[in-house]
Design an enzyme around this catalytic site. Structure first.
Site, PDB file in Angstrom:
ATOM      1  N   GLU B 162      40.121  18.278  -5.090  1.00 62.65           N
ATOM      2  CA  GLU B 162      40.036  18.843  -3.746  1.00 62.65           C
ATOM      3  C   GLU B 162      41.135  19.892  -3.598  1.00 62.65           C
ATOM      4  O   GLU B 162      42.301  19.627  -3.884  1.00 62.65           O
ATOM      5  CB  GLU B 162      40.195  17.718  -2.706  1.00 62.65           C
ATOM      6  CG  GLU B 162      40.024  18.224  -1.291  1.00 62.65           C
ATOM      7  CD  GLU B 162      39.815  17.112  -0.274  1.00 62.65           C
ATOM      8  OE1 GLU B 162      39.410  16.001  -0.655  1.00 62.65           O
ATOM      9  OE2 GLU B 162      40.055  17.371   0.920  1.00 62.65           O
ATOM     10  N   ASN B 205      42.384  11.378  -0.036  1.00 62.41           N
ATOM     11  CA  ASN B 205      41.059  10.927   0.398  1.00 62.41           C
ATOM     12  C   ASN B 205      40.548  10.027  -0.724  1.00 62.41           C
ATOM     13  O   ASN B 205      39.785  10.439  -1.577  1.00 62.41           O
ATOM     14  CB  ASN B 205      40.123  12.113   0.623  1.00 62.41           C
ATOM     15  CG  ASN B 205      40.567  12.970   1.799  1.00 62.41           C
ATOM     16  OD1 ASN B 205      41.011  12.452   2.820  1.00 62.41           O
ATOM     17  ND2 ASN B 205      40.467  14.283   1.657  1.00 62.41           N
ATOM     18  N   LYS B 282      46.768   7.990   3.211  1.00 61.29           N
ATOM     19  CA  LYS B 282      46.282   8.831   4.310  1.00 61.29           C
ATOM     20  C   LYS B 282      45.426   7.918   5.170  1.00 61.29           C
ATOM     21  O   LYS B 282      44.357   7.474   4.738  1.00 61.29           O
ATOM     22  CB  LYS B 282      45.463   9.986   3.754  1.00 61.29           C
ATOM     23  CG  LYS B 282      44.785  10.850   4.808  1.00 61.29           C
ATOM     24  CD  LYS B 282      44.032  12.025   4.169  1.00 61.29           C
ATOM     25  CE  LYS B 282      43.363  12.910   5.211  1.00 61.29           C
ATOM     26  NZ  LYS B 282      42.695  14.084   4.603  1.00 61.29           N
ATOM     27  N   GLU B 286      41.136  12.491   9.504  1.00 63.10           N
ATOM     28  CA  GLU B 286      39.963  13.156   8.935  1.00 63.10           C
ATOM     29  C   GLU B 286      38.980  12.153   8.338  1.00 63.10           C
ATOM     30  O   GLU B 286      38.479  12.335   7.224  1.00 63.10           O
ATOM     31  CB  GLU B 286      40.395  14.190   7.886  1.00 63.10           C
ATOM     32  CG  GLU B 286      41.297  15.251   8.472  1.00 63.10           C
ATOM     33  CD  GLU B 286      41.685  16.344   7.465  1.00 63.10           C
ATOM     34  OE1 GLU B 286      41.717  17.508   7.892  1.00 63.10           O
ATOM     35  OE2 GLU B 286      41.943  16.038   6.303  1.00 63.10           O
ATOM     36  N   ARG B 319      51.451   8.949   5.121  1.00 64.31           N
ATOM     37  CA  ARG B 319      51.349  10.334   5.604  1.00 64.31           C
ATOM     38  C   ARG B 319      51.258  10.403   7.131  1.00 64.31           C
ATOM     39  O   ARG B 319      50.566   9.599   7.761  1.00 64.31           O
ATOM     40  CB  ARG B 319      50.129  11.035   4.997  1.00 64.31           C
ATOM     41  CG  ARG B 319      50.286  11.289   3.516  1.00 64.31           C
ATOM     42  CD  ARG B 319      49.013  11.840   2.925  1.00 64.31           C
ATOM     43  NE  ARG B 319      48.974  13.284   2.849  1.00 64.31           N
ATOM     44  CZ  ARG B 319      48.006  14.043   3.348  1.00 64.31           C
ATOM     45  NH1 ARG B 319      47.011  13.507   4.029  1.00 64.31           N
ATOM     46  NH2 ARG B 319      48.028  15.343   3.178  1.00 64.31           N
ATOM     47  N   LYS B 355      53.813  16.952   6.459  1.00 64.88           N
ATOM     48  CA  LYS B 355      53.551  18.309   5.965  1.00 64.88           C
ATOM     49  C   LYS B 355      54.628  19.268   6.468  1.00 64.88           C
ATOM     50  O   LYS B 355      55.215  19.053   7.527  1.00 64.88           O
ATOM     51  CB  LYS B 355      52.170  18.794   6.412  1.00 64.88           C
ATOM     52  CG  LYS B 355      51.033  18.076   5.684  1.00 64.88           C
ATOM     53  CD  LYS B 355      49.668  18.704   5.948  1.00 64.88           C
ATOM     54  CE  LYS B 355      48.583  17.919   5.217  1.00 64.88           C
ATOM     55  NZ  LYS B 355      47.232  18.481   5.376  1.00 64.88           N
ATOM     56  N   ASP B 360      48.548  22.813   9.033  1.00 68.23           N
ATOM     57  CA  ASP B 360      47.971  22.447   7.734  1.00 68.23           C
ATOM     58  C   ASP B 360      48.187  23.531   6.696  1.00 68.23           C
ATOM     59  O   ASP B 360      47.242  24.222   6.325  1.00 68.23           O
ATOM     60  CB  ASP B 360      46.479  22.147   7.888  1.00 68.23           C
ATOM     61  CG  ASP B 360      45.893  21.548   6.608  1.00 68.23           C
ATOM     62  OD1 ASP B 360      46.668  21.020   5.795  1.00 68.23           O
ATOM     63  OD2 ASP B 360      44.667  21.615   6.434  1.00 68.23           O
ATOM     64  N   GLU B 382      55.927  17.310   2.712  1.00 68.75           N
ATOM     65  CA  GLU B 382      54.790  17.526   1.810  1.00 68.75           C
ATOM     66  C   GLU B 382      54.475  19.011   1.810  1.00 68.75           C
ATOM     67  O   GLU B 382      54.098  19.573   2.845  1.00 68.75           O
ATOM     68  CB  GLU B 382      53.577  16.712   2.277  1.00 68.75           C
ATOM     69  CG  GLU B 382      52.325  16.935   1.446  1.00 68.75           C
ATOM     70  CD  GLU B 382      51.140  16.065   1.906  1.00 68.75           C
ATOM     71  OE1 GLU B 382      51.317  14.841   2.071  1.00 68.75           O
ATOM     72  OE2 GLU B 382      50.045  16.625   2.129  1.00 68.75           O
ATOM     73  N   GLU B 388      45.551  26.595  -0.969  1.00 66.67           N
ATOM     74  CA  GLU B 388      44.336  26.379  -0.179  1.00 66.67           C
ATOM     75  C   GLU B 388      44.071  27.512   0.806  1.00 66.67           C
ATOM     76  O   GLU B 388      42.925  27.917   0.982  1.00 66.67           O
ATOM     77  CB  GLU B 388      44.456  25.045   0.571  1.00 66.67           C
ATOM     78  CG  GLU B 388      43.293  24.766   1.499  1.00 66.67           C
ATOM     79  CD  GLU B 388      43.386  23.409   2.185  1.00 66.67           C
ATOM     80  OE1 GLU B 388      44.321  22.649   1.882  1.00 66.67           O
ATOM     81  OE2 GLU B 388      42.516  23.119   3.025  1.00 66.67           O
ATOM     82  N   HIS B 515      45.203  29.722  10.796  1.00 63.52           N
ATOM     83  CA  HIS B 515      43.908  29.026  10.785  1.00 63.52           C
ATOM     84  C   HIS B 515      42.768  29.963  11.211  1.00 63.52           C
ATOM     85  O   HIS B 515      41.978  29.656  12.102  1.00 63.52           O
ATOM     86  CB  HIS B 515      43.968  27.816  11.734  1.00 63.52           C
ATOM     87  CG  HIS B 515      42.967  26.741  11.397  1.00 63.52           C
ATOM     88  ND1 HIS B 515      41.621  26.869  11.645  1.00 63.52           N
ATOM     89  CD2 HIS B 515      43.121  25.511  10.854  1.00 63.52           C
ATOM     90  CE1 HIS B 515      40.994  25.756  11.269  1.00 63.52           C
ATOM     91  NE2 HIS B 515      41.876  24.915  10.787  1.00 63.52           N
TER      92      HIS B 515
END
Lengths: 696, 696
Positions: B162, B205, B282, B286, B319, B355, B360, B382, B388, B515
């Protein structure tokens, strides 16, 4: 600019070979260039320096075989060649002649033919020398038997390779066409070394985006890289593209708007790829759209596409791998039933592509009954080089015996024509001929996931060029180029290869059994599986075992599939006594107590096969141990670890299968055959999530 | 075609000089061993030959730096070392001292510390020499500031990574534990060279199968390989595993059966991996399960897991990246709101992983308000090493400035504590400290998809060891080891790196915008996107642009997020005039006509940033052209082709963004700023299917 970029790619690669780890990247092209510094270029190219001749010359310079004097690359019609009065008239478009000659009083190794013939002749010369021949008095000539020698990549646009066990797709669609990975050139070199001249870039379960301008540009970049190596690019086409991309209401092949859409799409592709090969189509099979959705025939669909590419010289390869979820008929019969009546209805630039057997790439299947049954249609066999049902990347299974078994099979048509005579076009005088192999290539460092899997790519290519080569001879030449020329090493490696595929047959499905794998992957055993929605998805559909017996009756008392073969062969298959023992349960349902030719019962013989499969893999391990001093450590270690997996899993297959058969027949194992390690419930409880090559 | 001959000549020349393919595989460890044949082993290991000391010695022998005399590896408590009375008392568990000394009358380079310190000292010595230092009068000493220096792999069990842009997962789960790819060792070497001492193998995830015996055995095989390099293995844990694997009815952390299940599972893991690091979780984010599903808190969940691993010395990294689909609150506020009240409630072996910013991993975010806000809890930052939101593998973006920007940020708590003082535990005297980087590593030949992406792995590791290192210094030492020591080359490469991240900020989202990407990938521009189900998934949620202005008001007139920062900082952020310009629109909604400090309007300034981003990438291309004679062709070419992509896409980002802003504000572009190449509809119509790193 295009040639410039391409040449630069070459120069990068040429440097890559020097002092390299033996990680398998170099495949069978492990040149050991002569160390003496060259003062003069050993290669002369006469006439126009085409990209293809430049590729051939670059390969020679890179290999620079010790002891080989000057080499001349020259067209067969070059005055220097015609003066020699060599037998070049029969070379055709792709054949080569390589001979030690004297020109202007100087000895030279001449490589001649067309551009393409010279390219292939160059690789043939290098193979000749790498397999131990002296660099003098060379006299090689050959031309391919089959016109289109193709790889089919089942590569998805997201990089997942369906049934791929060697990493991701080689094609990095995301960075194409901008980034031209030097590896693309090495892929082309490897294929050219075998004479492979076509590659279908994307999966037959095709995504429609592959036909969008964005992806056409990406395919064109690959075509540019492959072109100097004589490789044409093809695309798998999704039949419903006119609806999904074109916004039409239908993809009915009889609708003029649909035909016009495909014609325009073909024009668009040919503008980007002037030598585009054409389309491969999987239609009305396993959920793919096709002409049958509109009541049209496969010929209607194929011919409509064929008309679109015909102005550009393209072809359509139309797959016969169809079976309907609504058809109660024996799945192994359906392709024949659907396609045989269409013989004579296909356009001139259509080839029907038929899997080697009637089911689906099992470790052993009888040859497909369509071979020889459609004389008015060019038929291409489709082999699976990737080992979907033969242990993925891990198990050693040299597939040339499987390929050759089909190619040399006697169809009992028009005399005793072999399948190879059907597919090379000679039997029925077809202008077009083709052969396809589903590639086992990914972006793994060693290309194919293991050293020995490289042999399957190699063997496929060699058999595509000349189906009469023997698996043994191919194994030996491959091993010499891949591992070295030590005689003991070669004897051992060739013996391992030659025993390996039959071992897989033995421990997974001997005596004609097939399709016995567990659900969710095509790796481990699941002969007990009976809970899948469609009957023909279940192993029990194929073995039909119960307390009394085992096997699929395909004679007149059963599905009547034997009647699809030519009468002489159908007669043999009709009787278990004249059916080859290794296809017995494919055609017959027999009692466990049936007496084999040996006098042993069917059950005892079945167990012996499982035991033999396990024992053979143990022998492979022992043999490989003997090669340790003779093979570089990295490749040796990986093979050794893989053989340990295979030995464990051969037992797993045997034990799980026997547990299940015994739960049905309540028979004892023959004396000396060890009981399964676990009970049947244990085998049924094993799960193997996330198998490779299994797109969601 | 005449160019052909010229290029081939070039390729011959190139081959004469290159000994090894420069395909990026060797990372920054491109040792050029001394060519003189060694008669004596240059490395002496005193005391027990532990696997770690053997690894250190093997590295020294492999590198064999020219001019370096004998090297001795010896524990700090070895008599030969104590006799030298060196300042080893403060080295701790991981620090090293490397010094040119004389022992028994002979000069020797001593590397000392613990086993682990000697390992790190060995790599420090090799780095010292590779960056141009003389092999004499060496005196190096260092110890890490942060205890746990971790990589987080977002690798799925099916091999998909991912947000991975460098091929598939390095871990071939299918062939583990049987096949131990030599590459696993090279991975460990590279990490050890930086001091990274922990790796989370699987995606946050998480799939529950990673906790089954089959996968524990696979993880154990990797742990065995990594152990001599000082790297502990961790696993991401799926909170609902007791239900899915254990058959329990609940995963409620307050249920004793659930706690017992995790304790037993931990015992099982530690039997296979005695030095297992612990779990990363996590939860309730999400779609992931977590304690909130049962009305329990994050502390309840973390502490229950912490109790399970505590007997074995394990830890839990929990997290804080949570945002609820039912919470209308500013997404950037939710982690703070949820976690700040839990300060003091976490068990001693829990670290909360936060984070770097509150959203993000955007190209720029203000530091996360939780840094400094939970003094009773160890907080690990993190970072995302994989790009990404910064152009995947293709765009050049050196991330040390991003990492360092957070690490050196002034929290305005307890004086002016820096974030680095929070996370290294020094501010609040925590025993535990950790730092995490989401890995950019895959099975691409060059590990990270591009040469320059290797610098981000490198820089993360170096900053994890010492957050006070400057991005510039790290860039220079990386470039020296990666490309060579030519001063002009180094100046150019370092200049490119230092400009690159700000360029990405400029062309994707300047002045604190964030974003703004299109749907389905995090690659291209989509500031207009407003049709996604949840408000906070839409770019319009973040920029809030309309005819009058742009930006997210997080002051007291808006979401009040500024109040999450320490009062001194909150005060600065409350006023656009005292808010750093590069964070302006993160905190403020302002009119397009707002006057910046320069006197220019916000709109004109915004456009200038976009233009500057595009211009900077053009400059990167020009600079890279100058390096052509100084870099090997394969790496040079790939970077050059990637920069061409980046230049095109920087324009795309700029043009698409400006088209959209202008559709809202109807303002003209400032003089000299070129109009977008296409209209807004064109940009909106672009689709990019099958982006990498996007598991389905």
């Amino acid at each position: 600019m295009r040639t410039g970029r391409w040449y630069l790619g070459l120069s990068l690669l040429a440097c890559a070979t020097a002092a390299q780890a033996e990680d398998g990247y170099r495949l069978w092209m492990r040149y050991a260039p002569a160390t003496a510094s060259q003062t003069a270029d050993p290669v002369t190219v006469r006439g126009e320096q085409t990209p293809m001749l430049a590729a051939a010359a670059a390969e020679l310079r890179r290999a620079n075989p010790a002891g080989l004097g000057p080499v001349m690359l020259a067209h067969a019609n070059d005055p220097a060649v015609t003066a020699l009065r060599l037998p070049v008239a029969t070379l055709g478009d792709e054949g080569y002649l390589v001979r030690s000659v004297t020109i202007d009083g100087r000895p030279v190794t001449l490589v001649t033919g067309t551009d393409r013939g010279i390219l292939y002749g160059t690789f043939a010369l290098l193979r000749h020398l790498a397999t131990g021949a002296a660099p003098t008095r060379i006299d090689l000539t050959s031309r391919p038997r089959v016109g289109l020698r193709m790889l089919n990549h089942w590569d998805n646009l997201d990089g997942v390779v369906e049934r791929g066990y060697a990493g991701r797709s080689l094609w990095d669609w995301w960075t194409l066409p901008d980034y031209r990975d030097p590896r693309y050139t090495d892929y082309a070199r490897a294929n050219a070394s075998l004479g492979i001249n076509g590659t279908v870039l994307n999966n037959v379960n095709a995504k429609v985006e592959s036909l969008t301008p964005r992806y056409i540009a990406k395919a064109a970049a690959l075509a540019d890289i492959f072109r100097p190596y004589g490789i044409k690019v093809y695309l798998s086409a999704r039949f419903s593209a006119p609806v999904e991309l074109g916004g039409l209401k239908t993809a009915n092949p009889k609708d003029p708007a649909v035909a016009a859409w495909w014609a325009a799409k073909s024009d668009e592709i040919y503008r980007a790829i002037p030598d585009f090969g054409g389309f491969l189509v999987k239609a009305n099979s396993e959920g793919q759209p096709g002409p049958r959705d509109y009541g049209a025939s496969h010929a209607d669909g194929a011919n409509m596409l064929a008309a679109a590419v015909r102005p550009h010289g393209g072809i359509v390869l139309w797959r016969a791998f169809v079976y309907a979820d609504t058809d109660p008929n024996d799945r192994a019969k359906q392709a024949y039933d659907e396609f045989k009546p269409l013989d004579g209805q296909f356009a001139k630039n259509v080839i029907v592509q038929v899997k080697n057997g009637a089911l689906d790439f099992q470790p052993r299947e009888p040859f497909h009954p369509l071979f020889g049954a459609m004389p008015r249609t060019p038929i291409a066999p489709e082999f699976q080089i990737t080992k979907e049902y033969l242990g993925f990347a891990t198990h050693l299974a040299y597939l040339a015996p499987l390929f050759s078994e089909t190619l040399t099979a006697d169809t009992h048509t028009r005399g005793h024509a072999r399948v190879s005579q059907v597919i090379d076009g000679s039997l029925d005088r077809h202008r077009l001929s083709a052969i396809a192999g589903v590639a086992n290539i990914g972006d793994s460092r060693d290309w194919t996931g293991s050293s020995f899997n490289q042999a399957n790519w190699y063997a496929y290519g060699r058999l595509a060029w000349d189906p009469s080569l023997t698996p043994q001879a191919i194994a030996r030449e491959w091993a010499m180029q891949t591992f070295g020329t030590d005689p003991k090493l070669l004897d051992t490696v060739v013996a391992m290869m030659m025993a390996s595929r039959e071992a897989v047959v033995d421990y997974t499905g001997p005596l004609g059994l097939a399709h016995l794998m567990a659900t969710g992957h095509h790796y481990g055993p699941g002969p007990w599986v009976a809970d899948l929605k469609r009957p023909e998805w279940n192993p029990v559909y194929y073995h039909r075992a119960d307390a009394a017996g085992i096997g699929f009756d395909r004679t007149k008392t059963g599905s009547k599939a034997v009647a699809q073969y030519a009468p002489g062969l159908a007669k043999l298959y009709a009787d278990p006594k004249t059916t080859p023992e290794n296809e017995l349960l494919w055609f017959h349902h027999l009692p466990w107590t049936y007496r084999m030719a040996s006098g042993a019962t069917l059950w005892d013989t079945l167990v012996q096969h499982y035991d033999r499969g396990v024992a053979t893999v143990d022998t492979l391990r022992t043999q490989w141990q003997q090669t340790k001093p003779l093979v570089d450590p990295e490749r040796w270690q990986k093979t050794d670890e893989f053989l340990a997996v295979q030995a464990r899993e051969a037992r797993w297959w045997r034990d799980a299968s026997l547990s299940y058969w015994m739960s049905l027949n309540n028979l004892p194992l023959p004396a000396g055959s060890p009981p399964p390690a676990h009970d049947l419930a244990w085998y049924k409880a094993q799960t193997f999530p996330y198998p490779p090559g299994n797109p969601q």
